[in-house]
Design an enzyme around this catalytic site. Structure first.
Site, short mmCIF file in Angstrom:
data_model
loop_
_atom_site.label_atom_id
_atom_site.label_comp_id
_atom_site.label_asym_id
_atom_site.label_seq_id
_atom_site.Cartn_x
_atom_site.Cartn_y
_atom_site.Cartn_z
N LYS A 171 0.87 -1.18 0.00
CA LYS A 171 0.00 0.00 0.00
C LYS A 171 0.91 1.23 0.00
CE LYS A 171 -3.08 2.72 2.87
NZ LYS A 171 -3.67 2.86 4.24
N GLY A 217 -10.71 7.26 7.49
CA GLY A 217 -11.78 8.14 7.94
C GLY A 217 -13.09 7.49 8.29
#
EC number: 2.8.1.10
Length: 256
Positions: free
Chosen positions: A97, A185
């Site tokens: 990632k 988030g």
């Protein structure tokens, strides 16, 4: 037929990816992974310690999971590439990632350095999943650079503020021919379900699970929410209407 999707040639059945950065104890990680049903688990390379297993976060990730190191701490493409190469050399596989962050206040990704790192690492055979601020042109460039999936943020990292970038993420889902994985988030299971209802391929959750009062129970809640959201997407939600519409006839019962 089982609902699966592919990344880097691997067929996945779970659409919840799990981060490991904020658990109060590494010993909670395998329990949370099992409760969530996650198959892909992210770790920061700086938390992989091959000399001291007790401190090696990778040792707590179930062996049947795909370990996906992230390039947390990288400030430019060169640093991200170096971290990815070190992770592969340490035996962490070829999934990575990409995180390139130079903004210390909001921790927003540097999309342009991310594109550079993606191009280099994809050419070296890595399965690259770049974390990015949702932007259609950037997502197209990431796809051209060889990204295996695109990971737009829902809100700033660790904020638990939910899917604040909903309309921008929807554009990526509609236009980019790669799995769209909403990352960062998401603070509530309902928000993960919302992302899946939109057609996201998967979501990645860390803070909301790791900092919950009961992380293992919250991991299970997110796993169920992701399944519910995906099922709703496949079912095809009904259209919204501006005005009320009765579900039963309003005439012909008590009077003509």
């Amino acid at each position: 037929m089982e609902d699966t999707f592919k990344i880097g040639g691997r067929e996945l059945t779970s659409r919840l990816f799990l981060g490991t950065g904020k658990f109060s104890s590494n010993r909670l990680i395998p329990e949370a992974v099992r409760a969530s049903g996650a198959q892909v688990v992210t770790v920061a390379l700086r938390r992989i310690d091959l000399e001291y297993e007790e401190e090696n976060i990778a040792a707590y990730v179930p062996k049947d999971c795909i370990l996906m190191p992230n390039t947390s701490g990288a400030r430019n493409a060169q640093e991200a590439v170096r971290i990815a190469r070190l992770a592969r050399a340490a035996g962490c596989g070829n999934w990575v990632k990409i995180e390139v962050i130079t903004d210390n206040r909001y921790l927003l990704p540097d999309n342009y350095e991310t594109i550079k790192a993606t191009e280099i690492l994809a050419a070296e055979g890595f399965v690259v999943l770049p974390y990015m601020s949702p932007d259609l042109m950037v997502a197209k460039k990431l796809a051209e650079a060889g990204a295996a999936a695109v990971m737009p943020l829902g809100a700033p990292i660790g904020s638990n503020r939910g899917l604040r970038t909903k309309e921008l993420v929807r554009i990526l889902i509609d236009e980019i021919p790669l799995p769209i994985i909403v990352d960062a988030g998401l603070g509530r299971p309902s928000e993960a379900a919302e992302a899946m209802e939109m057609g996201a391929a998967a979501v990645l959750v860390n803070t909301a699970i790791a900092t919950a009062g009961d992380p293992v129970a919250m991991a299970r809640a997110f796993g169920l929410a992701v399944k519910a959201g995906r099922l709703a997407y496949l079912a095809g939600p009904g259209e919204t209407q501006e005005y009320a519409r009765a579900s039963s006839p309003l005439t012909g019962f008590l009077r003509d």
